[in-house]
Motif scaffolding. Structure first.
Motif, PDB file in Angstrom:
ATOM      1  N   MET A   1     -27.268 -17.685 100.648  1.00 22.07           N
ATOM      2  CA  MET A   1     -27.079 -17.934 102.012  1.00 22.07           C
ATOM      3  C   MET A   1     -26.346 -19.872 102.037  1.00 22.07           C
ATOM      4  N   TYR A   2     -27.282 -20.859 101.349  1.00 21.86           N
ATOM      5  CA  TYR A   2     -26.775 -21.843 101.796  1.00 21.86           C
ATOM      6  C   TYR A   2     -26.552 -22.281 100.413  1.00 21.86           C
ATOM      7  N   GLY A   3     -26.680 -21.632  98.850  1.00 18.55           N
ATOM      8  CA  GLY A   3     -25.704 -22.329  98.045  1.00 18.55           C
ATOM      9  C   GLY A   3     -24.534 -22.624  98.119  1.00 18.55           C
ATOM     10  N   LYS A   4     -23.533 -21.612  99.054  1.00 18.28           N
ATOM     11  CA  LYS A   4     -21.969 -22.537  99.014  1.00 18.28           C
ATOM     12  C   LYS A   4     -21.976 -23.793  99.763  1.00 18.28           C
ATOM     13  N   LEU A  57     -31.373 -32.507 106.348  1.00 21.18           N
ATOM     14  CA  LEU A  57     -31.275 -31.081 105.751  1.00 21.18           C
ATOM     15  C   LEU A  57     -30.358 -30.122 105.981  1.00 21.18           C
ATOM     16  N   ASP A  58     -30.032 -30.294 107.847  1.00 26.24           N
ATOM     17  CA  ASP A  58     -29.313 -30.002 108.434  1.00 26.24           C
ATOM     18  C   ASP A  58     -27.545 -29.760 107.946  1.00 26.24           C
ATOM     19  N   GLU A  59     -27.538 -31.700 107.713  1.00 30.35           N
ATOM     20  CA  GLU A  59     -26.636 -31.091 106.351  1.00 30.35           C
ATOM     21  C   GLU A  59     -25.988 -30.562 105.606  1.00 30.35           C
ATOM     22  N   LEU A  60     -26.925 -30.833 104.300  1.00 34.08           N
ATOM     23  CA  LEU A  60     -27.201 -30.022 103.237  1.00 34.08           C
ATOM     24  C   LEU A  60     -26.831 -28.543 103.076  1.00 34.08           C
ATOM     25  N   ILE A  61     -28.108 -27.780 104.707  1.00 37.13           N
ATOM     26  CA  ILE A  61     -27.243 -26.081 104.515  1.00 37.13           C
ATOM     27  C   ILE A  61     -26.029 -25.911 105.229  1.00 37.13           C
ATOM     28  N   GLY A  62     -25.127 -27.236 105.826  1.00 34.32           N
ATOM     29  CA  GLY A  62     -24.211 -26.524 106.911  1.00 34.32           C
ATOM     30  C   GLY A  62     -24.779 -26.501 108.206  1.00 34.32           C
ATOM     31  N   ARG A  63     -26.235 -26.886 108.491  1.00 29.48           N
ATOM     32  CA  ARG A  63     -26.695 -25.998 110.013  1.00 29.48           C
ATOM     33  C   ARG A  63     -25.778 -27.461 110.978  1.00 29.48           C
ATOM     34  N   GLN A  64     -24.898 -27.054 112.097  1.00 33.72           N
ATOM     35  CA  GLN A  64     -24.057 -27.465 113.439  1.00 33.72           C
ATOM     36  C   GLN A  64     -25.387 -27.117 113.984  1.00 33.72           C
ATOM     37  N   ILE A  65     -26.286 -28.714 114.622  1.00 29.19           N
ATOM     38  CA  ILE A  65     -26.340 -28.667 115.761  1.00 29.19           C
ATOM     39  C   ILE A  65     -25.601 -29.294 117.138  1.00 29.19           C
ATOM     40  N   LYS A  66     -26.053 -28.403 118.273  1.00 28.12           N
ATOM     41  CA  LYS A  66     -25.128 -28.878 119.572  1.00 28.12           C
ATOM     42  C   LYS A  66     -25.497 -29.367 119.961  1.00 28.12           C
TER      43      LYS A  66
END
Length: 66
Positions: A1-4, A57-66
C-alpha cells in the motif's frame, strides 16, 4: 500500500535496505517487508523512516495535500 512510495524514496536517495537498517535500528527484513507491501508499517516505523529522510509522514507515503 505505501511500500512502493517508501522504496522510491530510498532508491532516489541511493540507500540500500541494509544502510537504512543500520541507521534506523529497523531490521532489514522489516524494511523489505514494508517495501514489498507484504504488510503496512506501523506509525512508529513510519516516524523513524520519515525522521531519517528528513521528510513529513505525508511525503513518506506519497500523500498529496491539496
Amino acid at each position: 500500500m505505501y511500500g512502493k512510495e517508501i522504496k522510491k524514496i530510498r532508491i532516489e536517495r541511493a540507500f540500500t535496505q541494509t544502510q537504512i537498517a543500520k541507521a534506523t535500528g529497523l531490521p532489514q527484513n522489516t524494511i523489505s517487508w514494508i517495501e514489498s507491501d507484504i504488510g503496512v508499517p506501523n506509525m512508529h516505523q513510519c516516524v523513524i523512516l520519515a525522521d531519517f529522510y528528513g521528510i513529513t509522514l505525508d511525503e513518506l507515503i506519497g500523500r498529496q495535500i491539496k
